[in-house]
Scaffold this motif. Sequence first.
Motif, PDB file in Angstrom:
ATOM      1  N   ARG A 107      11.761  24.299 -10.290  1.00  0.00           N
ATOM      2  CA  ARG A 107      10.433  24.888 -10.110  1.00  0.00           C
ATOM      3  C   ARG A 107       9.315  23.927 -10.508  1.00  0.00           C
ATOM      4  NH1 ARG A 107       9.815  28.969  -6.593  1.00  0.00           N
ATOM      5  NH2 ARG A 107      11.264  30.673  -6.994  1.00  0.00           N
ATOM      6  N   GLU A 108       9.630  22.951 -11.373  1.00  0.00           N
ATOM      7  CA  GLU A 108       8.609  21.985 -11.772  1.00  0.00           C
ATOM      8  C   GLU A 108       8.034  21.256 -10.566  1.00  0.00           C
ATOM      9  OE1 GLU A 108       7.374  20.788 -14.765  1.00  0.00           O
ATOM     10  OE2 GLU A 108       8.336  22.308 -16.014  1.00  0.00           O
ATOM     11  N   ARG A 109       8.930  20.792  -9.681  1.00  0.00           N
ATOM     12  CA  ARG A 109       8.482  20.067  -8.477  1.00  0.00           C
ATOM     13  C   ARG A 109       9.479  20.305  -7.347  1.00  0.00           C
ATOM     14  NH1 ARG A 109       7.054  13.971  -9.094  1.00  0.00           N
ATOM     15  NH2 ARG A 109       6.551  14.380  -6.902  1.00  0.00           N
ATOM     16  N   LEU A 112      10.423  17.668  -4.618  1.00  0.00           N
ATOM     17  CA  LEU A 112      11.335  16.546  -4.880  1.00  0.00           C
ATOM     18  C   LEU A 112      12.680  16.735  -4.187  1.00  0.00           C
ATOM     19  CD1 LEU A 112      10.850  15.810  -8.705  1.00  0.00           C
ATOM     20  CD2 LEU A 112      10.272  14.291  -6.810  1.00  0.00           C
ATOM     21  N   ASN A 117       7.333  25.530  -2.183  1.00  0.00           N
ATOM     22  CA  ASN A 117       6.957  26.051  -3.495  1.00  0.00           C
ATOM     23  C   ASN A 117       7.369  27.506  -3.680  1.00  0.00           C
ATOM     24  OD1 ASN A 117       5.822  23.638  -4.355  1.00  0.00           O
ATOM     25  ND2 ASN A 117       3.782  24.164  -3.589  1.00  0.00           N
ATOM     26  N   ALA A 238      16.583  16.389  -8.710  1.00  0.00           N
ATOM     27  CA  ALA A 238      15.179  16.261  -9.104  1.00  0.00           C
ATOM     28  C   ALA A 238      15.028  15.315 -10.289  1.00  0.00           C
ATOM     29  CB  ALA A 238      14.608  17.639  -9.442  1.00  0.00           C
ATOM     30  N   ASP A 242      12.826  11.607 -10.261  1.00  0.00           N
ATOM     31  CA  ASP A 242      11.530  11.479 -10.939  1.00  0.00           C
ATOM     32  C   ASP A 242      11.722  11.162 -12.420  1.00  0.00           C
ATOM     33  OD1 ASP A 242       8.982  11.617 -11.890  1.00  0.00           O
ATOM     34  OD2 ASP A 242       8.523  13.591 -11.082  1.00  0.00           O
ATOM     35  N   LEU A 245       9.382  13.052 -14.746  1.00  0.00           N
ATOM     36  CA  LEU A 245       9.778  14.425 -15.036  1.00  0.00           C
ATOM     37  C   LEU A 245      10.799  14.440 -16.166  1.00  0.00           C
ATOM     38  CD1 LEU A 245       9.867  17.467 -14.432  1.00  0.00           C
ATOM     39  CD2 LEU A 245      11.556  16.980 -12.639  1.00  0.00           C
TER      40      LEU A 245
END
Length: 254
Positions: A107-109, A112, A117, A238, A242, A245
């Motif tokens: 859910r953060e990104r 990715l 969303n 993810a 990243d 992150l």
Amino acid sequence: MNEKPLYSLDRLRPTQQEVVTGYQGGRMGISAVPGSGKTHTLSYLAADIIVSGNLDLHQEVLIVTLVNSAVSNFIQRISALIQSEGLLPSMNYRVRTLHGLAHDIVRERPGLVNLANDFSIIDEIEANKIREQVVLAWMRGNPGFFETYLNPELSDFQLNNARSRDLPTLVQDIAYNIIRFAKDRELTPADLRHHLENLPAPLPLAEMGCAIYQEYQRSLTYRGAVDFDDLIRLALAALRADPHLVERLHYQWP
């Protein structure tokens, strides 16, 4: 870390006390059989880290478990311990199931891992329904596939029962296990197909499972959804994609 917790350890056995007082950070492995008090001990350890004051304002102790019932158990125990020290019961810790943690990370990104969303998560009941629909569609499209697997000595009644009742259940079980096997190894349907094509001999049942896997994932994509096994795989993807992150989550959950 404090060398001694701020509250009494009288309710812990000596070996459990050793876990709480001996942990100084990093990794620590503990061998513990069922019923040995793992939840009880880890709750004390989490509370000790919180009340020690060594966490920054936006840092949390992260406790990860497997089942929702354990989440509630941890929350009740930790909140009671830190509340006894005059702190807010929900302060500086988070308890999540493994899938819940994976969901937090994705859910953060979502972008990715090529998710929108507003992606949704299907539960096991819905996943089973989708698999069942895909399996029945595949069987209708391949009516003669299982004839060589059936015992020709069975009566017509037994053969009809096998075709209408036993085979759909068996195919669903095979598909379920192949899909989980593939996702545990981060294999997409295309990856699995590639491996099957490069084997020295064909594996018809595995190829069937691969075809069902492909249609199952297509159904999830159409719904803009992922299943629980996808969450684990996508969270890992993810984090790999990243480093920033990873760094931020590492700070949040030291």
